[in-house]
Scaffold this motif. Structure first.
Motif, mmCIF file in Angstrom:
data_model
loop_
_atom_site.group_PDB
_atom_site.id
_atom_site.type_symbol
_atom_site.label_atom_id
_atom_site.label_comp_id
_atom_site.label_asym_id
_atom_site.label_seq_id
_atom_site.Cartn_x
_atom_site.Cartn_y
_atom_site.Cartn_z
ATOM 1 N N LYS A 1 0.828 -1.207 0.000
ATOM 2 C CA LYS A 1 0.000 0.000 0.000
ATOM 3 C C LYS A 1 0.864 1.260 0.000
ATOM 4 N N ASN A 2 1.852 1.294 0.878
ATOM 5 C CA ASN A 2 2.672 2.498 1.015
ATOM 6 C C ASN A 2 3.580 2.728 -0.186
ATOM 7 N N GLU B 1 1.344 3.705 -3.237
ATOM 8 C CA GLU B 1 0.868 5.081 -3.076
ATOM 9 C C GLU B 1 1.992 6.084 -3.320
ATOM 10 N N ASN C 1 2.370 6.297 -6.964
ATOM 11 C CA ASN C 1 1.192 7.013 -7.477
ATOM 12 C C ASN C 1 1.349 8.517 -7.303
ATOM 13 N N ASP C 2 1.878 8.935 -6.153
ATOM 14 C CA ASP C 2 2.066 10.368 -5.890
ATOM 15 C C ASP C 2 3.017 10.980 -6.924
ATOM 16 N N LYS D 1 1.086 11.163 -10.274
ATOM 17 C CA LYS D 1 0.087 12.244 -10.235
ATOM 18 C C LYS D 1 0.736 13.611 -10.357
ATOM 19 N N ARG E 1 4.307 0.976 -12.972
ATOM 20 C CA ARG E 1 4.457 2.390 -12.633
ATOM 21 C C ARG E 1 5.854 2.912 -12.977
#
Length: 201
Positions: free
Chosen positions: A26-27, A30, A33-34, A37, A72
């Motif tokens: 999860k970490n 994320e 993802n940051d 984004k 990613r």
């Protein structure tokens, strides 16, 4: 060594291992993802559409996590170029790892000794399906990874990026210690080798 750290070193139930693996996934996801984004937000939707739910046994969860990382990192390299993407993503992953290390330090009661750091790192690496040993080579302390489940799934580029999370974890577990990978299985080496040293102040 704290009682919590000693117990976790001896016994790590499967449900706790899965829970902690999900937390790492999860970490780190994320964190990537940051970055996406911020720098290439137009690629985010397609990545989310390809994402799998983290489920199954620990091995299955690791493969899903690694492939999610792979996609990613690939997108960042496609859009930003190799050097820029790796630099930005590694910085993000180091920060994520540092926070994970600090959290583990508090929860497990990790002290300042090298023995505590090694025990805590072994617990966290067990979650990822990684085994290592510490050796003194010509006065240099090195960590040698002889088994890594993630190396079966990672691209060399993703491994370079995500190994920064490992380096951050070590710093989070002990502010006075730093680690830097020099060789990686995903690059064709027989073992991963990382140098461990005191932080220069």
């Amino acid at each position: 060594m704290s009682i919590k750290l000693k117990i976790a070193s001896i016994w790590l139930p499967d449900f706790i291992l899965k829970r902690e693996l999900d937390n790492v996934a999860k970490n780190t996801i994320e964190g990537l993802n940051d970055v996406i984004k911020r720098y290439v937000p137009w690629r985010m939707e397609e990545l989310i559409e390809q994402d799998e739910i983290l489920k199954g046994n620990a091995e299955k969860r690791r493969s899903i996590m690694a492939n999610t990382h792979n996609r990613r990192v690939k997108v960042l390299i496609e859009e930003l170029g190799y050097e820029e993407a790796v630099k930005i993503a590694r910085n993000s992953m180091f920060d994520v790892g540092y926070q994970l290390g600090q959290n583990a330090r508090q929860r497990l009661g990790v002290g300042n000794s090298f023995e505590d750091l090694e025990s805590a790192a072994k617990i966290m690496y067990k979650i990822l399906g990684i085994e290592f040993k510490i050796e003194n080579k010509d006065g240099n302390i090195v960590m040698i990874v002889n088994r890594c489940d993630l190396s079966k799934y990672y691209t060399p580029e993703a491994c370079i990026v995500l190994s920064a999370a490992d380096e951050g974890v070590v710093r989070g577990l002990n502010e006075n210690i730093q680690m830097q990978f020099k060789e990686r299985i995903t690059d064709g080496a027989s073992e991963c080798i990382a140098c461990i040293s005191e932080v220069k102040k």
